[in-house]
Write an enzyme that holds these catalytic residues in place. Structure first.
Site, PDB file in Angstrom:
ATOM      1  N   ASP A 136       0.824  -1.206   0.000  1.00 51.40           N
ATOM      2  CA  ASP A 136       0.000   0.000   0.000  1.00 51.40           C
ATOM      3  C   ASP A 136       0.862   1.261   0.000  1.00 51.40           C
ATOM      4  O   ASP A 136       1.930   1.300   0.618  1.00 51.40           O
ATOM      5  CB  ASP A 136      -0.881  -0.021   1.257  1.00 51.40           C
ATOM      6  CG  ASP A 136      -1.809   1.160   1.354  1.00 51.40           C
ATOM      7  OD1 ASP A 136      -2.638   1.325   0.437  1.00 51.40           O
ATOM      8  OD2 ASP A 136      -1.706   1.924   2.332  1.00 51.40           O
ATOM      9  N   GLU A 158       1.171  -0.623  -5.128  1.00 53.26           N
ATOM     10  CA  GLU A 158       0.178   0.422  -5.389  1.00 53.26           C
ATOM     11  C   GLU A 158       0.979   1.720  -5.486  1.00 53.26           C
ATOM     12  O   GLU A 158       1.303   2.345  -4.483  1.00 53.26           O
ATOM     13  CB  GLU A 158      -0.853   0.509  -4.265  1.00 53.26           C
ATOM     14  CG  GLU A 158      -1.983   1.474  -4.602  1.00 53.26           C
ATOM     15  CD  GLU A 158      -2.402   2.376  -3.453  1.00 53.26           C
ATOM     16  OE1 GLU A 158      -3.338   3.161  -3.652  1.00 53.26           O
ATOM     17  OE2 GLU A 158      -1.793   2.323  -2.379  1.00 53.26           O
TER      18      GLU A 158
END
Length: 731
Positions: free
Chosen positions: A410, A463
């Site tokens: 993330d 990401e």
């Protein structure tokens, strides 16, 4: 009458320090020690009025002499060498047995010290935290925690009345450890830490805890050491031989707390999810489940992205063995499991990592480097070898202990740039004066290299929302070393296009084509993730223009466009049946919608798209390579029509055609690479999907043409707001 203190007896000031919880080296004082040729035994047992000592085999060592009314005892004992000791303690209320933690040697060894000190220990999760074990002839639990600047660290819990004076730990180069006999599975504990200034800090959860209490409680729990019995050998063997760039990857992104709830609104358990989620996703034809973070976290609306227990599967849904059963069930059903992983930042809850030993230990001291303005969180100090080792070990832990297939990392962009979300003057440049976080880059390269080295067939996904070069290039070529990168540009551009009224789309045609300019610069995953259906953005269905029929037709055409486009696929739960409401973590998806034909039709379409994507090599075998794609119609702005061919070696080509206007087009000419029969494999306007049921009666024949760029041409009927997949069928 004054009593003369004998040489072997403890200094009163040291006794006072133990009783007050101020002693910084309890192991040098409590337990067995040789003093001038005599063995002396010292113990601190609050509430005891008398204390008698024995060896583990029951040999009496004598009556202990009380030296302090708080429960400090000592005695000279007849013993030949250091060995574990137990006590019989008594007071007016009764008697109890105490095993002396200070009569045991250290569990960690010199090689642990060396590799921990070097920052290269890759089995820290087996050494740090709480581990139930047999040690020096008795069953108990070993605790170890990193707190280099602490004056004292103690293990506390209901079993010692949360009294930090009772079980202070041994300090070895900043790692504090203690073996406490008898304690085992299910024991609740925290660490009481005295900071460098002598201040007792708020009680801390164990950074390496493998289990935690159910929120709002936040203590750590000693896990069951019983090894899990895996039955996924077949899946793991096959995984090890896969090149995922050339293998179908269709990912169902799931928030475990809101996929489906029990009738009373409570969470399903890991075992119930194994019984219901796994067969559903397998039946839908997905290849992977991706879970929003399962690491322990206190705050439900963070969806897991503010974790406080990186090594503990959240206790909301059961124990760690329950999570292992969920992964095992997925593998047995042929589904891989990807976890969202959050090494970019951590929340500042006082029981967590924040100022862990009274100093900025895991985070940067300077808020320009250590505080995240977007999320009010702390940023890891990636340049500190112990922090890099902590996070690297955490990644390896999930692959090893839980057979995870991939981690989706993330907020990578926030790690890579020192000036991320910061104004001039609010950030500290690197040693070259630039804005790249060189320490975070080194950490990401390290963790990616270790995952690929140790776990064949595993993969890492970034990401990452910027144009940082080489995100999915190998580390030996100077890349970050991820296997894949989320294509945020594709998602933004195409959703912007689809949200426009069809009459305006002709002016924004390049929103749908621009992605192909850079489609092969990285190994991409095309994500329609949870981020697109929260915070007022509405569901995918509600982003579509037009009346209800047109919204469904638009969404069907768009999803088929995405499944035909180069790149791996990811769809957030609920969007496969066109959930109408925006997603909320606090309730179940609206499964009752499947009683309605348009919603059931959408679900059927996703299932059929997955089947086509997986069964037709042209659609997946060159997802990340330019030879797998060729435009045939890229510039029909006026009609908002796009067409391309997907190819792969030794595979029949597949033609993908999208019509993004509500105008049906008959006799539309499309160039193709081969003459002959092209079979309609997907038609998003089919009645089966609750469409208008127009199309090409199952197949179209391409005829040879002269003097054109392509050798053949076919005439097709393009249904309104629809995408077609036509597969070439050789004679």
């Amino acid at each position: 009458m004054s009593v003369t203190k004998e040489k072997w007896q403890a200094d009163g000031r040291e006794i006072e320090a133990i009783v007050a919880g101020r002693h910084s080296n309890a192991f040098a004082f409590l337990g067995l020690h040789e003093v001038d040729g005599d063995w002396v035994l010292r113990a601190f047992v609050p509430h005891a009025e008398t204390l008698n000592a024995y060896t583990l085999d029951g040999t009496p060592l004598g009556h202990m002499i009380p030296r302090h009314s708080a429960g400090f005892f000592e005695a000279k004992v007849d013993i030949k060498s250091r060995q574990p000791v137990r006590y019989d303690a008594k007071n007016a209320g009764g008697s109890w047995t105490v095993f002396d933690p200070y009569s045991f040697g250290p569990v960690l060894g010199p090689m642990d010290d060396y590799y921990i000190g070097e920052g290269s220990h890759l089995r820290l999760f087996e050494k740090m935290g709480a581990h139930e074990m047999e040690f020096e002839g008795i069953h108990g639990t070993h605790f170890a925690v990193w707190a280099p600047n602490a004056q004292r660290v103690s293990v506390v819990g209901p079993w010692n009345e949360w009294d930090g004076r009772r079980h202070p730990m041994r300090n070895r180069q900043g790692i504090w450890e203690v073996f406490i006999p008898v304690l085992g599975t299910g024991t609740i504990y925290k660490y009481e830490i005295v900071g460098p200034n002598g201040q007792v800090l708020p009680l801390k959860a164990d950074p390496y805890a493998r289990q935690a209490e159910v929120r709002p409680r936040n203590a750590s729990v000693v896990p069951d050491p019983t090894p899990f019995t895996w039955t996924d050998d077949k899946y793991m063997d096959e995984r090890a031989r896969r090149d995922w760039r050339r293998t179908p990857m269709s990912i169902y992104e799931v928030h475990l707390g809101s996929w489906r709830r029990r009738p009373d609104g409570s969470f399903m358990s890991y075992d119930q999810l194994a019984e219901q989620l796994v067969p559903y996703a397998a039946d839908m034809g997905y290849t992977h489940l991706e879970f929003l973070p399962v690491s322990e976290h206190p705050f439900d609306p963070s969806w897991g992205y503010q974790p406080t227990g990186l090594f503990a599967p959240t206790s909301r849904f059961g124990d760690p063995a329950g999570f292992a059963r969920l992964v095992n069930a997925a593998h047995e059903a042929g589904l891989g499991v990807i976890l969202d992983w959050v090494p970019a930042h951590f929340p500042t809850d006082e029981f967590g990592l924040s100022h862990f030993d009274g100093t900025a230990l895991y985070e940067h001291e300077d808020p320009r480097q250590g505080f995240h303005p977007d999320w009010n969180t702390a940023i890891y100090n990636f340049g500190r070898k112990e922090v890099s080792a902590f996070l690297t070990n955490n990644a390896l832990f999930w692959f090893e202990q839980f057979h995870i297939d991939g981690l989706r990392v993330d907020a990578v962009a926030s790690m890579l740039y020192l000036d991320y979300s910061r104004q001039p003057g609010e950030w500290v440049p690197n040693k070259h004066g630039g804005n790249q976080n060189l320490e975070a880059v080194a950490f990401l390269q390290r963790v990616n290299a270790e995952v690929y080295r140790q776990f064949p067939g595993a993969f890492m996904i970034a990401e990452e929302s910027t144009s940082w070069p080489g995100v999915s290039a190998p580390t030996y070529a100077g890349g970050l070393g991820f296997g894949f990168k989320w294509n945020m540009g594709f998602m933004n551009d195409t959703l912007r296009f689809m949200s426009r009224a069809p009459i305006h789309r002709r002016y924004h045609h390049n929103d749908m084509t621009f992605g192909m300019v850079y489609a092969f610069s990285e190994n991409f995953v095309l994500p329609l993730s949870h981020d697109e259906v929260v915070h007022g953005k509405g569901s995918l269905l509600n982003k579509m223009p037009g009346d209800d029929w047109q919204q469904f037709a638009n969404l069907r055409a768009y999803l088929a466009f995405m499944w035909g486009h180069p790149g791996k696929k990811l769809l957030f739960m609920g969007q496969e049946f066109a959930q109408r409401e925006e997603w909320s973590e606090s309730r179940s998806l609206d499964w009752w919608l499947l009683d309605s034909p348009p919603h059931e039709g959408m679900r059927r379409l996703i299932s059929d798209l997955n089947a086509a994507y997986r069964s037709l090599p042209a659609l997946h075998a060159r997802d990340c390579e330019p030879e797998g794609f060729e435009w045939v119609i890229g510039n029909d702005h006026n009609n908002s029509v796009l067409a391309w061919v997907r190819k792969a070696p030794d595979a029949d080509p597949v033609l993908v055609i999208s019509n993004f206007t509500p105008v049906p087009r008959s006799g539309y000419k499309v160039p193709v690479p081969k003459t002959g029969r092209w079979v309609e494999r997907i038609n998003t306007d089919a009645g089966w999907y609750a469409g208008g049921n127009t199309g090409n009666q199952g197949a179209v024949v391409a005829k040879a043409v002269e003097g054109q760029h392509w050798p053949a041409e076919l005439e097709v009927f393009l249904p309104p707001l629809a995408t077609l997949f036509l597969k070439y069928e050789p004679d």
